[in-house]
Design an enzyme around this catalytic site. Structure first.
Site, short mmCIF file in Angstrom:
data_model
loop_
_atom_site.label_atom_id
_atom_site.label_comp_id
_atom_site.label_asym_id
_atom_site.label_seq_id
_atom_site.Cartn_x
_atom_site.Cartn_y
_atom_site.Cartn_z
N SER A 15 -6.53 -9.42 -0.59
CA SER A 15 -6.73 -8.78 -2.05
C SER A 15 -7.35 -9.65 -2.92
O SER A 15 -7.02 -10.94 -3.13
CB SER A 15 -5.39 -8.14 -2.43
OG SER A 15 -4.42 -8.98 -2.66
N THR A 48 -6.05 -6.57 -13.90
CA THR A 48 -5.20 -6.94 -14.77
C THR A 48 -5.09 -6.07 -16.21
O THR A 48 -5.96 -5.24 -16.38
CB THR A 48 -5.41 -8.20 -15.51
OG1 THR A 48 -6.74 -8.51 -16.09
CG2 THR A 48 -5.51 -9.19 -14.05
N ALA A 51 -2.82 -8.24 -22.72
CA ALA A 51 -1.48 -8.18 -23.55
C ALA A 51 -1.58 -7.10 -24.62
O ALA A 51 -2.48 -6.91 -25.11
CB ALA A 51 -1.34 -9.65 -23.97
N HIS A 77 -2.39 -3.34 -13.16
CA HIS A 77 -1.31 -4.00 -13.71
C HIS A 77 -0.97 -3.31 -14.80
O HIS A 77 -1.79 -2.54 -15.56
CB HIS A 77 -1.95 -5.52 -14.09
CG HIS A 77 -2.35 -6.28 -12.83
ND1 HIS A 77 -2.07 -7.72 -12.97
CD2 HIS A 77 -2.64 -6.15 -11.85
CE1 HIS A 77 -2.60 -8.22 -11.76
NE2 HIS A 77 -2.92 -7.06 -10.90
N GLY A 108 4.66 -9.22 -19.52
CA GLY A 108 3.50 -9.57 -20.14
C GLY A 108 4.14 -10.53 -21.32
O GLY A 108 5.33 -10.93 -21.42
N ALA A 125 10.57 -7.06 -17.51
CA ALA A 125 9.91 -6.19 -16.43
C ALA A 125 10.93 -5.35 -15.50
O ALA A 125 10.60 -4.35 -15.10
CB ALA A 125 9.23 -7.13 -15.57
N LYS A 165 15.29 -7.78 -10.53
CA LYS A 165 14.07 -6.72 -10.68
C LYS A 165 13.48 -6.15 -9.45
O LYS A 165 13.51 -4.94 -9.48
CB LYS A 165 12.98 -7.61 -11.13
CG LYS A 165 11.61 -7.16 -11.33
CD LYS A 165 10.60 -7.99 -12.04
CE LYS A 165 10.09 -9.34 -11.71
NZ LYS A 165 8.99 -9.84 -12.28
N GLN A 176 2.97 -15.94 -8.53
CA GLN A 176 1.94 -16.87 -9.30
C GLN A 176 1.14 -17.79 -8.53
O GLN A 176 1.72 -18.07 -7.47
CB GLN A 176 2.63 -17.67 -10.33
CG GLN A 176 2.06 -18.47 -11.43
CD GLN A 176 1.30 -17.75 -12.14
OE1 GLN A 176 0.03 -17.33 -11.67
NE2 GLN A 176 1.59 -17.32 -13.32
N HIS A 266 -3.49 -12.80 -1.80
CA HIS A 266 -4.02 -12.29 -2.95
C HIS A 266 -4.81 -13.43 -3.75
O HIS A 266 -4.61 -14.53 -4.07
CB HIS A 266 -2.90 -11.91 -3.63
CG HIS A 266 -3.19 -11.25 -5.14
ND1 HIS A 266 -3.80 -9.78 -5.14
CD2 HIS A 266 -3.21 -11.62 -6.49
CE1 HIS A 266 -4.11 -9.68 -6.42
NE2 HIS A 266 -3.64 -10.62 -7.29
P1 FAD Z 1 10.10 -10.86 -16.11
O1 FAD Z 1 10.29 -10.42 -14.81
O2 FAD Z 1 10.57 -9.84 -17.36
O3 FAD Z 1 10.56 -12.34 -16.62
C1 FAD Z 1 10.22 -13.09 -17.71
C2 FAD Z 1 11.22 -14.11 -18.10
O4 FAD Z 1 12.53 -13.55 -18.44
C3 FAD Z 1 11.52 -14.96 -16.79
O5 FAD Z 1 11.81 -16.18 -17.37
C4 FAD Z 1 13.00 -14.56 -16.27
O6 FAD Z 1 13.80 -15.37 -15.86
C5 FAD Z 1 13.56 -13.95 -17.64
N1 FAD Z 1 14.43 -12.74 -17.62
C6 FAD Z 1 13.90 -11.77 -16.79
N2 FAD Z 1 15.16 -10.57 -17.28
C7 FAD Z 1 15.96 -11.25 -18.08
C8 FAD Z 1 17.02 -10.78 -18.53
N3 FAD Z 1 17.47 -9.37 -18.37
N4 FAD Z 1 17.85 -11.53 -19.72
C9 FAD Z 1 17.26 -12.54 -19.71
N5 FAD Z 1 16.33 -13.18 -19.19
C10 FAD Z 1 15.65 -12.51 -18.51
N6 FAD Z 1 0.08 -10.89 -17.71
C11 FAD Z 1 -0.73 -10.08 -18.47
O7 FAD Z 1 -0.53 -9.76 -19.73
N7 FAD Z 1 -1.56 -9.16 -17.92
C12 FAD Z 1 -1.71 -8.93 -16.69
O8 FAD Z 1 -2.20 -8.13 -16.10
C13 FAD Z 1 -0.85 -9.85 -15.53
N8 FAD Z 1 -0.94 -9.95 -14.36
C14 FAD Z 1 0.03 -10.80 -13.74
C15 FAD Z 1 0.08 -10.88 -12.30
C16 FAD Z 1 0.88 -11.75 -11.45
C17 FAD Z 1 0.96 -11.80 -10.10
C18 FAD Z 1 1.59 -12.69 -12.20
C19 FAD Z 1 2.36 -13.65 -11.38
C20 FAD Z 1 1.72 -12.70 -13.47
C21 FAD Z 1 0.84 -11.76 -14.28
N9 FAD Z 1 0.81 -11.96 -15.69
C22 FAD Z 1 0.11 -10.90 -16.38
C23 FAD Z 1 1.78 -12.86 -16.59
C24 FAD Z 1 3.04 -12.27 -16.95
O9 FAD Z 1 2.91 -11.29 -17.87
C25 FAD Z 1 3.88 -13.51 -17.48
O10 FAD Z 1 4.17 -14.47 -16.59
C26 FAD Z 1 5.12 -13.23 -18.36
O11 FAD Z 1 5.41 -14.17 -19.08
C27 FAD Z 1 6.11 -12.56 -17.39
O12 FAD Z 1 6.15 -11.12 -16.99
P2 FAD Z 1 7.19 -10.72 -15.76
O13 FAD Z 1 6.82 -9.43 -15.42
O14 FAD Z 1 7.19 -11.70 -14.44
O15 FAD Z 1 8.64 -11.03 -16.54
#
Ligand code: FAD
Length: 286
Positions: A15, A48, A51, A77, A108, A125, A165, A176, A266
């Site tokens: 992908s 993607t 933000a 995304h 994000g 997320a 999640k 990542q 990917h």
């Molecule tokens: P989460 O899963 O919410 O995690 C974020 C942080 O919060 C982690 O440190 C986790 O340990 C912590 N956490 C989770 N749940 C809790 C809770 N209940 N209480 C306390 N802490 C918690 N960014 C963009 O803006 N646009 C994109 O299109 C985009 N695409 C991406 C695609 C991939 C494959 C990857 C790996 C990243 C992408 N990102 C993108 C970046 C991503 O948005 C960032 O890494 C962001 O900081 C975390 O997103 P997440 O969905 O992993 O967050």
């Protein structure tokens, strides 16, 4: 087709990830690139999301074009930070009405020019994943971090959050980027021990530029093995040599990942397809 079904086939799924260009000229060029890559038989192409929704309409438009005009499965995304429930709901409805039924659910990062929080209906997320699972029949993917997420200093807590999640309703994960396969294999093992059995698609970025690599890895917390960094630094003024080394390293990584059971690769293309194409051709012989 649901991406989780693609990833459970015996053959590997390749992908490509792209970001929405800012101009119409850039968009036309991107469509040309994706049409050209179609001959490599990708399982899906992901788009993607800027933000805070800065590319919201473009992400829907591009994902729809990839699916309905180019004819490749698309993953949109979607980030929830800075959005209300209604906004997320309306984006999901647009995706569904365009037959885009695979979504990568992300938190994000806060946009640089907008104060954090205050108006987000979702904090993390997993809340977005639950929301989508409750209202839609979409196939839901999420992000994961073999070397841990930069904001969470506790690897065990980070893993627990990820498990939470997945339990909220994820069908697959995309990692990542990483340059050391051992990090991926150990991470997959840790998740399997937690009885997480969704496909975990490794994210690979062929290096094309040393300064950019340093910027990215600092931002996302991926480590670069010294065996790779030392060679890159030696050639950092020679663009062609860096490209060749980036391709060589990525091919080595992908071959080992696939040989040891990864469901596919990917590719983080950064909208530049040359290296990805060379790596893919070398893996598939197409
Ligand atoms: P989460 O899963 O919410 O995690 C974020 C942080 O919060 C982690 O440190 C986790 O340990 C912590 N956490 C989770 N749940 C809790 C809770 N209940 N209480 C306390 N802490 C918690 N960014 C963009 O803006 N646009 C994109 O299109 C985009 N695409 C991406 C695609 C991939 C494959 C990857 C790996 C990243 C992408 N990102 C993108 C970046 C991503 O948005 C960032 O890494 C962001 O900081 C975390 O997103 P997440 O969905 O992993 O967050």
């Amino acid at each position: 087709m649901r991406v989780s079904d693609l990833l459970r086939r015996p053959e590997p799924t390749f992908s490509f990830e792209f970001f929405p260009p800012k101009t119409d000229v850039g968009l036309a060029r991107l469509y040309g690139t994706i049409e050209h890559l179609a001959e490599l038989g990708p399982g899906f192409v992901s788009v993607t999301y800027g933000a805070g929704g800065s590319t919201r309409h473009r992400t829907v438009e591009i994902a729809s074009h990839i699916k309905n005009t180019i004819g490749i499965e698309a993953v949109a995304h979607l980030t929830c930070r800075g959005h209300t429930r209604e906004e997320i709901g309306s984006t999901l409805d647009s995706l569904a009405s365009n037959q885009v039924d695979n979504v990568l659910a992300l938190r994000g990062d806060p946009p640089k020019d907008v104060p954090d929080e205050g108006f987000s209906d979702f904090r993390y997320a997993d809340e977005l994943v639950s929301y989508i699972r409750d209202g839609q029949s979409m196939c839901i993917g999420a992000a994961c971090y073999p070397e841990g997420h930069t904001e969470n200093p506790d690897p065990e807590d980070d893993l627990r959050r990820l498990v939470q999640k997945v339990h909220a309703g994820c069908d697959f994960l995309i990692t990542q980027l990483f340059f050391d396969n051992e990090k991926y294999f150990r991470f997959v093992e840790r998740l399997r021990r937690q009885r997480i059995d969704v496909p975990i698609l490794p994210g690979i970025m062929p290096v094309t530029n040393v300064a950019q690599l340093k910027r990215f890895t600092t931002m996302c917390g991926a480590s670069v093995p010294s065996a790779l960094m030392e060679r890159l630094e030696k050639y950092s003024d020679d663009e062609q040599a860096v490209l060749a080394l980036g391709i060589e390293w990525a091919i080595g990584q992908c071959r080992e990942l696939l040989a040891k059971g990864a469901p596919g690769i990917h590719f983080y293309t950064l909208n530049r397809s040359l290296s990805t194409r060379v790596v893919c051709v070398s893996l598939t012989g197409r």
